[in-house]
Design a protein around this motif. Structure first.
Motif, PDB file in Angstrom:
ATOM      1  N   UNK A  52     -13.214 -64.755  37.917  1.00 40.91           N
ATOM      2  CA  UNK A  52     -12.749 -63.710  38.787  1.00 40.91           C
ATOM      3  C   UNK A  52     -12.728 -64.212  40.149  1.00 40.91           C
ATOM      4  N   UNK A  53     -13.948 -64.791  40.711  1.00 40.56           N
ATOM      5  CA  UNK A  53     -14.201 -65.186  41.927  1.00 40.56           C
ATOM      6  C   UNK A  53     -13.174 -66.436  42.579  1.00 40.56           C
ATOM      7  N   UNK A  54     -12.910 -67.202  41.566  1.00 40.48           N
ATOM      8  CA  UNK A  54     -12.046 -68.172  41.701  1.00 40.48           C
ATOM      9  C   UNK A  54     -10.513 -67.813  41.971  1.00 40.48           C
ATOM     10  N   UNK A  55     -10.113 -66.794  41.176  1.00 41.30           N
ATOM     11  CA  UNK A  55      -8.810 -66.118  41.450  1.00 41.30           C
ATOM     12  C   UNK A  55      -8.941 -65.421  42.680  1.00 41.30           C
ATOM     13  N   UNK A  56      -9.845 -64.697  43.168  1.00 37.99           N
ATOM     14  CA  UNK A  56      -9.861 -64.152  44.595  1.00 37.99           C
ATOM     15  C   UNK A  56      -9.898 -65.157  45.500  1.00 37.99           C
ATOM     16  N   UNK A  57     -10.579 -66.122  45.502  1.00 36.77           N
ATOM     17  CA  UNK A  57     -10.448 -67.205  46.643  1.00 36.77           C
ATOM     18  C   UNK A  57      -9.093 -67.937  46.683  1.00 36.77           C
ATOM     19  N   UNK A  58      -8.652 -68.276  45.493  1.00 40.65           N
ATOM     20  CA  UNK A  58      -7.074 -69.029  45.553  1.00 40.65           C
ATOM     21  C   UNK A  58      -6.081 -68.217  46.138  1.00 40.65           C
ATOM     22  N   UNK A  59      -6.255 -66.624  45.809  1.00 44.59           N
ATOM     23  CA  UNK A  59      -5.168 -66.037  46.398  1.00 44.59           C
ATOM     24  C   UNK A  59      -5.376 -65.787  47.882  1.00 44.59           C
ATOM     25  N   UNK A  60      -6.314 -66.229  48.441  1.00 43.79           N
ATOM     26  CA  UNK A  60      -6.354 -65.869  50.007  1.00 43.79           C
ATOM     27  C   UNK A  60      -6.005 -67.278  50.691  1.00 43.79           C
ATOM     28  N   UNK A  61      -5.940 -68.400  49.898  1.00 47.27           N
ATOM     29  CA  UNK A  61      -5.537 -69.734  50.495  1.00 47.27           C
ATOM     30  C   UNK A  61      -3.733 -69.659  50.702  1.00 47.27           C
ATOM     31  N   UNK A  80     -24.954 -67.545  42.934  1.00 49.25           N
ATOM     32  CA  UNK A  80     -25.226 -66.370  43.805  1.00 49.25           C
ATOM     33  C   UNK A  80     -23.874 -65.730  43.747  1.00 49.25           C
ATOM     34  N   UNK A  81     -24.176 -64.465  44.221  1.00 46.38           N
ATOM     35  CA  UNK A  81     -23.054 -63.323  44.423  1.00 46.38           C
ATOM     36  C   UNK A  81     -22.851 -63.080  45.925  1.00 46.38           C
ATOM     37  N   UNK A  82     -21.963 -62.591  46.538  1.00 51.95           N
ATOM     38  CA  UNK A  82     -21.546 -61.947  47.806  1.00 51.95           C
ATOM     39  C   UNK A  82     -21.665 -62.901  48.804  1.00 51.95           C
ATOM     40  N   UNK A  83     -21.370 -64.322  48.410  1.00 54.60           N
ATOM     41  CA  UNK A  83     -21.212 -65.561  49.399  1.00 54.60           C
ATOM     42  C   UNK A  83     -20.109 -65.145  50.326  1.00 54.60           C
ATOM     43  N   UNK A  84     -20.574 -65.576  51.763  1.00 54.01           N
ATOM     44  CA  UNK A  84     -19.432 -65.391  52.582  1.00 54.01           C
ATOM     45  C   UNK A  84     -18.686 -66.712  52.828  1.00 54.01           C
ATOM     46  N   UNK A  85     -19.164 -67.816  52.145  1.00 55.01           N
ATOM     47  CA  UNK A  85     -18.575 -68.872  52.249  1.00 55.01           C
ATOM     48  C   UNK A  85     -17.945 -69.572  50.956  1.00 55.01           C
ATOM     49  N   UNK A  86     -16.495 -70.038  50.913  1.00 55.17           N
ATOM     50  CA  UNK A  86     -16.184 -70.618  49.560  1.00 55.17           C
ATOM     51  C   UNK A  86     -16.184 -69.245  48.678  1.00 55.17           C
ATOM     52  N   UNK A  87     -16.098 -69.537  47.522  1.00 53.57           N
ATOM     53  CA  UNK A  87     -16.174 -68.414  46.576  1.00 53.57           C
ATOM     54  C   UNK A  87     -17.173 -67.434  46.719  1.00 53.57           C
ATOM     55  N   UNK A  88     -16.997 -66.177  46.552  1.00 52.35           N
ATOM     56  CA  UNK A  88     -17.941 -65.220  46.783  1.00 52.35           C
ATOM     57  C   UNK A  88     -18.897 -65.195  45.563  1.00 52.35           C
ATOM     58  N   UNK A  89     -18.687 -65.558  44.517  1.00 52.28           N
ATOM     59  CA  UNK A  89     -19.535 -65.870  43.323  1.00 52.28           C
ATOM     60  C   UNK A  89     -19.688 -67.608  43.049  1.00 52.28           C
ATOM     61  N   UNK A  90     -20.603 -68.216  43.614  1.00 49.03           N
ATOM     62  CA  UNK A  90     -20.458 -69.518  43.243  1.00 49.03           C
ATOM     63  C   UNK A  90     -21.920 -70.257  42.719  1.00 49.03           C
ATOM     64  N   UNK A  91     -21.925 -71.641  42.749  1.00 46.44           N
ATOM     65  CA  UNK A  91     -23.132 -72.398  42.197  1.00 46.44           C
ATOM     66  C   UNK A  91     -24.209 -72.526  43.325  1.00 46.44           C
TER      67      UNK A  91
END
Length: 449
Positions: free
Chosen positions: A45-54, A142-153
């Motif tokens: 889900x975070x990956x989908x949100x990230x790609x939609x912004x690019x 982690x969740x709520x990240x401001x850099x890259x995916x909002x949920x990331x490794x």
């Protein structure tokens, strides 16, 4: 301890030399999920949100697992190995070894609850080696990240979310977490009557030289850790610099695209003004043509009414030929000779009829020609009206397109501000004038003359 994370070895898909396959049936498998499935669960889900912004396709991420696997910042997953004692005091075949297995099982039961940001996907208790021990494989996130995916490794951020904040070089998030987990294991051990012997805390038997060597080793380890941290920070800075350069280039390209669009809209606005003036003139001409057509239609209506009246007159004349006495051949008078009847009665009537027929024939021909002309005239007027209607529709479509362009220009003005848009237009005009000047041929003068 930190393990390399061989899931196939942990699940005993193959046996190493230090395992006893006859005791492998005593091993405990707590969970064994595919790590890629776990990545889909955590990050899709975070990956989908990230790609939609690019806005650029080269910045989109097709497979987050492969990106982490190829990257150098984070590991796809981590493994820890937990063991109590060794083969001499907690051998797997001894009663103490069975007690160690029980303690490790209790420790494993509470691991995920204590560490919600460390997603465990594979965990095993091995009883087929010299000493019972746990393998725990997990994905830190982690969740709520401001850099890259909002949920990331991120191991650092995952541990930070658990309350372990980095301090000195020794007191990193990971070291604090490891110490905490050891305390949790020690508490379970104590419930079963096992004390934690903290080795390496008493230095009384070390000679001065040994003590100094150990201190030097600690300093070397700290320096190596410092160098490693510095390399990691340098790598992060370089990555951030590359990202900043890419973002700068993207902003420059977007600015160039906006400048081009504003220039096109400016040209379109001028074209709109010219076409608006043309349309105003066409409107006046259409109104004038329409007035002329109305007058012509009235005239045609009057001529058609005349033809109708002429037709009525002709119909009345036809009935007169049958009934009026002057068109009847009278009876011969008694004793009138045939020659006298012909000369006085028949011949005058025949001549009169001939003249009337001639006049009627001429009138019919004239009416037929006049009707044909009127019909042709009506056809031409209908064609002219059709052409004018098509032209009006075409101009209406042109006006709609131009109004859409004007609306786009208004959107740019509202988004960027009218001053910035006007500034871009002025810079665009300046560049165009400079290009025209550069394209003008320069005259060469022979200074020797």
């Amino acid at each position: 301890m930190t393990g390399k994370g061989s899931v196939n070895h942990n699940s005993r898909k193959f046996h190493a030399k230090n395992t006893d396959s006859e005791r492998s049936c005593l091993n405990v498998e707590y969970c064994n999920e595919n790590v890629k499935d776990v990545y889909h669960e955590l990050f899709d889900e975070a990956l989908t949100r990230y790609n939609e912004k690019q806005t650029r396709s080269d910045r989109r991420i097709d497979d987050y697992y492969n990106k982490i696997l190829r990257g150098k910042q984070e590991k796809p997953f981590h493994e820890i190995i937990v063991q109590i004692g060794n083969k001499d005091d907690m051998g797997a075949k001894t009663e103490d070894g069975q007690l160690a297995a029980k303690v490790l099982d209790e420790y494993m039961q509470g691991f995920q609850q204590r560490n919600p940001t460390l997603r465990v996907f594979a965990a095993y208790l091995h009883m087929d080696e010299a000493t019972p021990h746990l393998h725990i494989d997990f994905v830190p996130y982690t969740t709520g990240s401001k850099r890259g995916l909002d949920t990331r490794v991120s191991l650092k951020q995952a541990l930070s979310a658990l309350g372990f904040k980095g301090g000195t070089r020794r007191e990193t998030e990971r070291n604090q977490w490891v110490a905490y987990e050891k305390e949790q294991l020690a508490a379970i051990m104590l419930e079963h009557g096992i004390d934690w012997e903290k080795k390496g805390t008493h230095e009384k038997h070390l000679s001065v030289l040994d003590f100094e060597k150990k201190e030097w080793a600690k300093e070397v380890a700290e320096l190596e850790q410092s160098i490693s941290d510095g390399k990691e920070q340098l790598s992060n800075i370089q990555i951030q610099q590359r990202k900043a350069e890419q973002e700068t280039e993207q902003i420059r390209q977007e600015g160039e695209a906006i400048r081009q669009e504003v220039s096109e809209l400016s040209e379109t606005s001028n074209l709109l003004k010219e076409q608006a003036a043309t349309l105003a003139g066409d409107k006046e001409k259409l109104l004038s043509d329409n007035e002329k057509l109305e007058k012509q239609q009235k005239k045609l209506q009057q001529e058609i009414e005349k033809m109708v009246q002429s037709k009525a007159v002709m119909e009345r004349n036809i009935y007169a030929y049958d009934e009026d006495e002057k068109w009847q051949l009278p009876e011969p008078v008694t004793l009138m000779s045939a020659k006298a009847y012909k000369d006085k009665k028949a011949s005058p009537l025949v001549e009169k009829l001939k003249e009337t027929i001639k006049a009627l024939t001429i009138k019919c021909v004239q009416l037929a020609e006049q009707g044909k002309k009127l019909k042709d005239k009506v056809t031409r007027q209908e064609q002219q009206i059709s052409r004018l209607t098509d032209k009006v529709m075409e101009q209406s479509n042109t006006i709609d397109r131009l109004q859409e362009k004007v609306a786009d220009l208004g959107r740019l003005e509202r988004y960027f501000g009218i001053e910035q848009v006007l500034s871009i237009v002025e810079r665009s005009k300046t560049l165009e004038r400079a290009e025209k000047v550069n394209k003008c041929p320069k005259r060469a003068f022979d200074m020797s003359r």
